[in-house]
Each structure stands twice: as C-alpha cells, then as structure tokens.
Design a protein around this motif. Structure first.
Motif, PDB file in Angstrom:
ATOM      1  N   UNK A  78       0.796  -1.228   0.000  1.00  0.00           N
ATOM      2  CA  UNK A  78       0.000   0.000   0.000  1.00  0.00           C
ATOM      3  C   UNK A  78       0.825   1.274   0.000  1.00  0.00           C
ATOM      4  N   UNK A  79       2.141   1.139   0.253  1.00  0.00           N
ATOM      5  CA  UNK A  79       2.977   2.333   0.332  1.00  0.00           C
ATOM      6  C   UNK A  79       2.933   2.995   1.691  1.00  0.00           C
ATOM      7  N   UNK A  80       2.193   2.403   2.634  1.00  0.00           N
ATOM      8  CA  UNK A  80       2.064   2.991   3.964  1.00  0.00           C
ATOM      9  C   UNK A  80       2.262   1.893   5.001  1.00  0.00           C
ATOM     10  N   UNK A  81       3.375   1.952   5.723  1.00  0.00           N
ATOM     11  CA  UNK A  81       3.711   0.903   6.687  1.00  0.00           C
ATOM     12  C   UNK A  81       2.753   0.845   7.865  1.00  0.00           C
ATOM     13  N   UNK A  82       1.994   1.926   8.092  1.00  0.00           N
ATOM     14  CA  UNK A  82       1.076   1.971   9.224  1.00  0.00           C
ATOM     15  C   UNK A  82      -0.350   1.587   8.842  1.00  0.00           C
ATOM     16  N   UNK A  83      -0.597   1.382   7.580  1.00  0.00           N
ATOM     17  CA  UNK A  83      -1.948   1.074   7.116  1.00  0.00           C
ATOM     18  C   UNK A  83      -2.144  -0.437   7.011  1.00  0.00           C
ATOM     19  N   UNK A  84      -3.145  -0.943   7.732  1.00  0.00           N
ATOM     20  CA  UNK A  84      -3.419  -2.383   7.702  1.00  0.00           C
ATOM     21  C   UNK A  84      -3.792  -2.819   6.295  1.00  0.00           C
ATOM     22  N   UNK A  85      -3.399  -4.043   5.968  1.00  0.00           N
ATOM     23  CA  UNK A  85      -3.761  -4.652   4.693  1.00  0.00           C
ATOM     24  C   UNK A  85      -4.506  -5.950   4.996  1.00  0.00           C
ATOM     25  N   UNK A  86      -5.191  -6.537   4.027  1.00  0.00           N
ATOM     26  CA  UNK A  86      -5.913  -7.789   4.298  1.00  0.00           C
ATOM     27  C   UNK A  86      -4.978  -8.918   4.710  1.00  0.00           C
ATOM     28  N   UNK A  87      -5.402  -9.719   5.665  1.00  0.00           N
ATOM     29  CA  UNK A  87      -4.624 -10.885   6.055  1.00  0.00           C
ATOM     30  C   UNK A  87      -4.474 -11.850   4.882  1.00  0.00           C
ATOM     31  N   UNK A  88      -5.424 -11.839   3.974  1.00  0.00           N
ATOM     32  CA  UNK A  88      -5.374 -12.735   2.815  1.00  0.00           C
ATOM     33  C   UNK A  88      -4.118 -12.517   1.978  1.00  0.00           C
TER      34      UNK A  88
END
Length: 273
Positions: A253-263
């Motif tokens: 996402x380009x943002x280390x603090x932004x959660x991404x899907x576990x999938x």
C-alpha cells in the motif's frame, strides 16, 4: 510503539464485549456437545498451520476483509447446544514441556501478520468459589514453573476482600517469562466474576446482567501469554515479525502503518522482507 499499544487495547475491549454472555446462566439443557477442543498454540507459530491443525479454516470476516493484525476468538457459550464443550489451551514450543490449561469458555489467539503474537484463556467452564479459583490459579502457576518458565513476579498474599477492594477487582498471582525467553510475558490472574457492565472491563470477565445481591461472589481465572514483555529495555519476541508486517504493508500500500488484508499474507506464506 503507541500504535501497537492502541491496537492491543482495542482487541482487549472487543474481547470484553464478546465474552460478556459466555457464562450467563441458562435453564436450557445442552443438546449434543462435542468434547472440549484442544487448541495447541506456539508464539510465532503461523495462523495457517494452527488452523490446519485444529481442522478449522480461519474466519476471515463476513466480507473476507480481516486485517493483518487482530484476534481469532474461540467461544463455547453456556447456552450452546452444539459445538465443543469448551476449549483447552495447550501451549507448546518444543523447547520446554507443554503447559495444558483446564477447559474454559473462551480462548483468544492474537496475530500480527501471519504469526501468532499472543493467546489468552478465561477459565474454567463455570465460575468458582474464591478458594477454588485460587487453587486453580496456583495449580496453573505450578505447571508453568514445572515447564521451566521463569517466574518474575509472585504475590500469594491475597484474599477475596482484597479483590473486592482493588481497582479492576482482580489480583495477579504471578507473572513469567515463557520458557525463560526474556522477550515474552505470561500472567495468571484471579478476578471477580460479573463485576461491571459487559464490554467495559479488561480483561473480559463480565456477564450480561449483574447477579442478585444475595448470590455468593464467584471468580474466574485468566491466563495470558504474549510475545512481548512491556519493557522498552528488552527486545520483544514479536519485534522482527512486526518489522516484516511494516515491510509488507509498505510494499502493498505504500504505507507501513496502514493495515492490509490478512489474505495477502495467506496467499504468500513464504514471503520475507
């Protein structure tokens, strides 16, 4: 550090709400319950292997959007008419003998990325008298010590009156490092059952409705095992995995603090930063 503490506090509050009715008394008779289900957990174990071992697919949320930090809850409500008759937490890591807890109605398995970062269990299947709860807590403490866990805190001088008068209506009997690893933390706590409204207390010990005034006070035991130690002076067991999560988020996402899907992690289980 503040971000992770905020997330973990949110997880604890969510757990409190989910556990609010697990011990609620019911006149209904359970139909066909399976035996209590064993949940073998290892800090830094991966969630895929864990779910394969217990023969359950990981619940990914109603929309499939489960984030890459959170908690898997395993619940056995008192009013259940199907499913397992409780959950048995079995902590094992191959270095020390396993620690097997009594069956309880709720086990929460925390994860960071695809890795298990902690686990907690609320015991037993029904609330206990103070003497019974204290005996159970001491037995669990002895199991941890027999498994070579290092006890870092011990306060055996407590009674029902103390629990009633302290903030949170709880008493920590002992704290440990897990199998002697300084980057870990475990605790054994006795707490008043049913004190306070649902969804408000931490850890989750409340029930849906207050008990009648003439009901004898009952107690539960909570055990927590974490891949961190709440000390800024000692590296946490989970630190490297947190760094990997930040790297993956940055890549996706380009943002280390932004959660991404576990999938994303489950599709690439062998990914390395």
């Amino acid at each position: 550090m503040t971000h992770w503490r905020t997330v973990m506090a949110t997880i604890c509050i969510t757990a409190a709400g989910l556990a609010a009715t697990l011990w609620t008394w019911t006149e209904e008779t359970a139909a066909t319950l399976a035996p209590a289900k064993s949940l073998p957990v290892t800090l830094l174990g991966d969630v895929v292997s864990f779910h394969q071992h217990i023969a359950e697919p990981p619940y990914m949320g109603h929309d499939g959007g489960r984030e890459d930090i959170g908690t898997f809850f395993f619940e056995a409500p008192a009013a259940a008419t199907e499913g397992p008759d409780g959950y048995v937490l079995r902590y094992e890591d191959g270095e020390c003998p396993p620690v097997i807890l009594p069956a309880g109605r709720m086990v929460a398995v925390d994860y960071v990325g695809p890795w298990i970062s902690g686990v907690s269990a609320t015991l037993p299947m029904e609330p206990l008298s103070f003497e019974e709860a204290r005996a159970m807590a001491e037995e669990i403490m002895e199991k941890m010590m027999a498994a070579s866990w290092e006890r870092t805190y011990h306060r055996p001088d407590f009674d029902a009156a103390r629990i009633a008068n302290v903030m949170g209506h709880r008493h920590t009997l002992a704290r440990f490092t897990v199998c002697g690893d300084t980057g870990t933390y475990a605790s054994v706590v006795v707490r008043n059952y049913g004190d306070g409204p649902a969804g408000h207390s931490i850890p989750p010990m409340a029930v849906g409705q207050p008990l009648p005034e003439n009901t004898p006070t009952r107690y539960l035991v909570r055990v927590e095992i974490l891949g961190r130690n709440f000390s800024d002076d000692t590296p946490n067991l989970i630190d490297d995995r947190k760094a990997a999560v930040r790297s993956m988020r940055e890549k996706v996402s380009g943002n280390a603090k932004q959660a991404i899907p576990l999938s994303v992690w489950l599709d690439q289980p062998d990914w390395q930063p």
